[in-house]
Design a protein around this motif. Structure first.
Motif, PDB file in Angstrom:
ATOM      1  N   THR A  77      -3.314  12.013  -0.350  1.00  0.00           N
ATOM      2  CA  THR A  77      -4.248  12.936  -0.998  1.00  0.00           C
ATOM      3  C   THR A  77      -4.153  14.325  -0.384  1.00  0.00           C
ATOM      4  O   THR A  77      -4.144  15.337  -1.103  1.00  0.00           O
ATOM      5  N   SER A 131      -7.096  10.536  -7.447  1.00  0.00           N
ATOM      6  CA  SER A 131      -7.014   9.653  -6.280  1.00  0.00           C
ATOM      7  C   SER A 131      -6.877   8.204  -6.742  1.00  0.00           C
ATOM      8  O   SER A 131      -6.967   7.911  -7.925  1.00  0.00           O
ATOM      9  N   GLU A 188       0.836  -1.203   0.000  1.00  0.00           N
ATOM     10  CA  GLU A 188       0.000   0.000   0.000  1.00  0.00           C
ATOM     11  C   GLU A 188       0.876   1.259   0.000  1.00  0.00           C
ATOM     12  O   GLU A 188       0.576   2.244  -0.683  1.00  0.00           O
ATOM     13  N   ARG A 198       2.213   6.823  -6.695  1.00  0.00           N
ATOM     14  CA  ARG A 198       1.198   7.840  -6.992  1.00  0.00           C
ATOM     15  C   ARG A 198       1.780   9.247  -6.820  1.00  0.00           C
ATOM     16  O   ARG A 198       1.534  10.140  -7.650  1.00  0.00           O
ATOM     17  N   GLU A 214      -3.438   6.471   1.984  1.00  0.00           N
ATOM     18  CA  GLU A 214      -4.072   7.099   0.816  1.00  0.00           C
ATOM     19  C   GLU A 214      -4.620   8.476   1.179  1.00  0.00           C
ATOM     20  O   GLU A 214      -4.464   9.445   0.429  1.00  0.00           O
ATOM     21  N   GLN A 246       1.234   4.285  -2.899  1.00  0.00           N
ATOM     22  CA  GLN A 246       1.116   5.725  -2.651  1.00  0.00           C
ATOM     23  C   GLN A 246       2.392   6.466  -3.048  1.00  0.00           C
ATOM     24  O   GLN A 246       2.323   7.591  -3.554  1.00  0.00           O
TER      25      GLN A 246
END
Length: 369
Positions: free
Chosen positions: A347, A369, A278, A285, A343, A282
């Motif tokens: 964001t 997102s 996870e 991202r 997450e 991120q």
């Protein structure tokens, strides 16, 4: 009232500042590369039970050789390692300090490649070991040729290679480690504090240990295991290295509570590491979104991203902080560093920095997102 500089402090410590990063009570703290995910409740329950048992025997000194913990760490690392190859201390910083105490000192030197972890020169100063700052290649990469040339030029007593590198996130090829070992007559340390965030098929320097008695691979439970507050670092090396470290460690340096907590956590290693995927998602991202905004994120194999294209790093840092998002200004001109969080935290960071992006052109950049 006097300052410490008025005291008869060692000359090589004068003018230095202690290691430190801002500790602020903010909604989103992404500045010190912590694993921001909470521990699973069932893991917490087992750790609490183990620590409770250790407290009942706290009137006695702990196992000086932390045997059960070394067995657990060897089992976690694999690579045919046994407890005879494993050492541990209160965070990887103490592991590195003990290495400096055993193999550094007056008349000896430590070579690292800047920018790199800021504790390395402080650990060198604390043990009266000369710090040598070697230069990196373009984009903070590090090649075997560059490392070998610097080793031959400076003939250091100890070489330290951070893989992936902090604060740049740069991965390091095993060819660089092997070349450094062959070029050096001294100790070679590979600091793999962020190794778990590399791709699953990325080989570790642990694969190079056999037949290389002067090679030491340092790890930590602070990052991937979300154990920063427990303080448990460790290394894998030839058994002779452990004998050297026993000469400088403090008696019973690992408390019974630390040993119990870490051993219990390692019994849940698969579950503890499930969150790594996870975090990597991120991190990736962040790289994609920052690049889309016009920043220049650097290649990273860690749980953080160093990004350039920041005209005024301090101003951006303060603006983000005012919005409740804490990241890190690590002193590289035009750059800032951010840890990959949950997450929601990611964001929040991306939405806060979007209006400050090079491509914002007066308006916020939409965040995916």
């Amino acid at each position: 009232m006097i300052s410490f500089s008025d005291l008869p402090i060692r000359e090589n410590l004068r003018g230095l500042s202690p290691y430190g990063a801002p500790q602020k009570n903010v909604p989103v703290a992404l500045n010190v590369n912590e694993n921001t995910h909470p521990l699973p409740e069932n893991v917490v329950a087992d750790i609490v039970e183990a620590v409770s048992g250790a407290v009942r025997g706290a009137n006695r000194y702990p196992d000086r050789e932390f045997t059960a913990l070394r067995d657990a760490l060897a089992g976690y690392l694999g690579h045919a390692l046994s407890r005879e190859n494993i050492w541990a201390a209160n965070g990887s910083n103490e592991v590195l300090q003990q290495i400096m105490q055993a193999f550094g000192g007056p008349g000896r030197s430590l070579l690292g490649f800047s920018p790199t972890y800021s504790m390395y020169p402080l650990l060198a100063s604390g043990t009266d070991t000369a710090w040598i700052s070697g230069a990196r290649d373009e984009d903070y990469e590090l090649s075997a040729d560059t490392v070998v040339a610097e080793i031959r030029r400076t003939t250091p007593s100890i070489v330290i290679l951070c893989s992936p590198n902090n604060p740049t996130g740069t991965p390091l090829g095993l060819d660089v480690v092997a070349a450094a070992y062959e070029a050096s007559d001294g100790i070679v340390i590979v600091d793999e504090a962020y190794a778990e965030f590399m791709p699953p098929d990325a080989p570790s320097a642990l694969t190079l240990l056999e037949g290389r008695e002067r090679l030491l691979v340092s790890r930590t439970m602070s990052k991937a295991f979300a154990f920063a507050g427990v303080r448990l670092g460790y290394l894998a090396a030839d058994p002779a290295v452990l004998d050297a470290l026993r000469l400088v460690r403090l008696p019973y340096h690992l408390s019974a509570l630390t040993q119990a907590a870490a051993t219990a956590a390692l019994a849940h290693s698969d579950e503890m590491l499930a969150m790594v995927g996870e975090i990597v998602a991120q991190r990736d991202r962040i790289v994609v979104e920052l690049e889309r905004m016009g920043f220049t994120p650097h290649r990273t194999g860690s749980n953080f991203v160093l990004f350039g294209g920041v005209d005024e790093p301090n101003a951006v840092f303060e603006t983000l902080l005012a919005s409740g998002v804490l990241i890190r200004d690590i002193g590289i001109p035009g750059h800032l560093r951010v840890t990959a969080g949950t997450e929601a935290e990611t964001t929040a960071f991306l939405e806060a920095i979007a209006p400050l992006a090079p491509d914002a052109r007066g308006g916020a950049v939409p965040v995916k997102s």
